[in-house]
Design a protein around this motif. Structure first.
Motif, PDB file in Angstrom:
ATOM      1  N   ASN A 191       0.883  -0.049  -6.515  1.00 56.01           N
ATOM      2  CA  ASN A 191       1.183   0.481  -5.096  1.00 56.01           C
ATOM      3  C   ASN A 191       1.981  -0.375  -4.396  1.00 56.01           C
ATOM      4  OD1 ASN A 191       0.543   2.364  -2.759  1.00 56.01           O
ATOM      5  ND2 ASN A 191      -0.589   0.570  -1.812  1.00 56.01           N
ATOM      6  N   ALA A 192       1.964  -1.700  -4.641  1.00 55.90           N
ATOM      7  CA  ALA A 192       2.707  -2.722  -4.001  1.00 55.90           C
ATOM      8  C   ALA A 192       4.227  -2.728  -4.633  1.00 55.90           C
ATOM      9  CB  ALA A 192       2.351  -4.088  -4.503  1.00 55.90           C
ATOM     10  N   VAL A 193       4.323  -2.462  -5.988  1.00 53.64           N
ATOM     11  CA  VAL A 193       5.697  -2.192  -6.323  1.00 53.64           C
ATOM     12  C   VAL A 193       6.433  -0.698  -6.020  1.00 53.64           C
ATOM     13  CG1 VAL A 193       6.876  -1.712  -8.565  1.00 53.64           C
ATOM     14  CG2 VAL A 193       5.087  -3.696  -8.532  1.00 53.64           C
ATOM     15  N   PHE A 194       5.574   0.035  -6.164  1.00 56.55           N
ATOM     16  CA  PHE A 194       6.029   1.312  -5.492  1.00 56.55           C
ATOM     17  C   PHE A 194       6.569   1.391  -4.093  1.00 56.55           C
ATOM     18  CE2 PHE A 194       5.598   6.185  -5.175  1.00 56.55           C
ATOM     19  CZ  PHE A 194       7.007   6.460  -5.678  1.00 56.55           C
ATOM     20  N   TYR A 195       5.714   0.782  -3.257  1.00 50.39           N
ATOM     21  CA  TYR A 195       6.020   0.822  -1.587  1.00 50.39           C
ATOM     22  C   TYR A 195       7.279  -0.113  -1.419  1.00 50.39           C
ATOM     23  CZ  TYR A 195       5.655  -0.156   3.378  1.00 50.39           C
ATOM     24  OH  TYR A 195       5.882  -0.151   4.483  1.00 50.39           O
ATOM     25  N   GLN A 196       7.360  -0.970  -2.204  1.00 49.44           N
ATOM     26  CA  GLN A 196       8.628  -2.101  -1.947  1.00 49.44           C
ATOM     27  C   GLN A 196       9.709  -1.371  -2.388  1.00 49.44           C
ATOM     28  OE1 GLN A 196       8.787  -4.864  -0.259  1.00 49.44           O
ATOM     29  NE2 GLN A 196       6.513  -5.315  -0.279  1.00 49.44           N
ATOM     30  N   ALA A 197       9.762  -0.714  -3.694  1.00 46.54           N
ATOM     31  CA  ALA A 197      10.789   0.157  -4.047  1.00 46.54           C
ATOM     32  C   ALA A 197      11.237   1.085  -2.946  1.00 46.54           C
ATOM     33  CB  ALA A 197      10.540   0.842  -5.348  1.00 46.54           C
ATOM     34  N   LEU A 198      10.301   1.966  -2.494  1.00 47.58           N
ATOM     35  CA  LEU A 198      10.685   2.972  -1.500  1.00 47.58           C
ATOM     36  C   LEU A 198      11.143   2.576  -0.211  1.00 47.58           C
ATOM     37  CD1 LEU A 198       7.466   5.387  -1.843  1.00 47.58           C
ATOM     38  CD2 LEU A 198       9.854   5.895  -2.412  1.00 47.58           C
ATOM     39  N   ALA A 199      10.519   1.159   0.217  1.00 40.37           N
ATOM     40  CA  ALA A 199      10.783   0.632   1.548  1.00 40.37           C
ATOM     41  C   ALA A 199      12.515   0.076   1.270  1.00 40.37           C
ATOM     42  CB  ALA A 199       9.936  -0.437   1.926  1.00 40.37           C
ATOM     43  N   ARG A 211       4.001  -6.002   7.214  1.00 40.16           N
ATOM     44  CA  ARG A 211       3.363  -6.117   8.688  1.00 40.16           C
ATOM     45  C   ARG A 211       3.787  -5.048   9.473  1.00 40.16           C
ATOM     46  NH1 ARG A 211       2.995 -11.574  11.760  1.00 40.16           N
ATOM     47  NH2 ARG A 211       1.715 -11.919  10.143  1.00 40.16           N
ATOM     48  N   ASP A 212       5.232  -4.936   9.642  1.00 41.15           N
ATOM     49  CA  ASP A 212       5.807  -4.085  10.492  1.00 41.15           C
ATOM     50  C   ASP A 212       6.358  -2.739   9.722  1.00 41.15           C
ATOM     51  OD1 ASP A 212       5.297  -5.306  12.632  1.00 41.15           O
ATOM     52  OD2 ASP A 212       7.362  -6.413  12.339  1.00 41.15           O
ATOM     53  N   GLY A 213       6.112  -2.564   8.842  1.00 40.50           N
ATOM     54  CA  GLY A 213       6.297  -1.392   7.620  1.00 40.50           C
ATOM     55  C   GLY A 213       5.640  -0.245   7.909  1.00 40.50           C
ATOM     56  N   ALA A 214       6.160   1.118   7.329  1.00 40.09           N
ATOM     57  CA  ALA A 214       5.621   2.233   7.613  1.00 40.09           C
ATOM     58  C   ALA A 214       4.254   2.254   6.852  1.00 40.09           C
ATOM     59  CB  ALA A 214       6.634   3.341   6.934  1.00 40.09           C
ATOM     60  N   SER A 215       3.415   3.048   7.285  1.00 42.38           N
ATOM     61  CA  SER A 215       2.042   3.202   6.648  1.00 42.38           C
ATOM     62  C   SER A 215       2.233   4.179   5.384  1.00 42.38           C
ATOM     63  CB  SER A 215       1.099   3.783   7.677  1.00 42.38           C
ATOM     64  OG  SER A 215       1.354   4.840   8.234  1.00 42.38           O
ATOM     65  N   ARG A 216       3.150   4.846   5.771  1.00 43.92           N
ATOM     66  CA  ARG A 216       3.601   6.080   4.465  1.00 43.92           C
ATOM     67  C   ARG A 216       4.972   6.081   4.385  1.00 43.92           C
ATOM     68  NH1 ARG A 216       0.101  11.359   4.164  1.00 43.92           N
ATOM     69  NH2 ARG A 216      -1.264  10.074   3.605  1.00 43.92           N
TER      70      ARG A 216
END
Length: 102
Positions: free
Chosen positions: A43-51, A5-10
């Motif tokens: 995409n979800a796994v990669f985003y969570q790892a980067l975040a 929700r409040d995460g970066a878009s990129r």
């Protein structure tokens, strides 16, 4: 929709993706860089790892490598060739964090 929700878009990869691609290509496997890890689970796994690693110092290397399944008719060559490519992808990351490795 956003994954968080409040995460970066990129979020950006930290580390040399071109070096990783070159290491994979040296095995004879095809490798391409992309700004998109897919539209669902990848995409979800990669985003969570980067975040999860975004604020850490020193910044840990965080990559996503999609290896197509030879069983599903994707990917070229036998499973052993894909394993060699996967191992080659890991080496630059290890040497980046451990100068003695490589």
């Amino acid at each position: 929709p956003k994954l968080v929700r409040d995460g970066a878009s990129r979020l950006r990869v930290r580390g040399s993706a071109t070096r990783l691609r070159a290491a994979i290509r040296e095995t004879g496997a095809e490798a391409e860089l992309s700004i998109n890890a897919g539209s669902y689970l990848c995409n979800a796994v990669f985003y969570q790892a980067l975040a999860a690693t975004a604020g850490r110092k020193p910044a840990p290397l965080t990559f996503f490598v999609h290896i197509p399944s030879p069983m599903a008719g994707h990917g070229k060559g036998p499973l052993a060739a894909l394993i060699r490519a996967g191992e080659a992808a890991i080496r630059p990351a290890i040497s980046a964090v451990s100068p003695r490795a490589g």
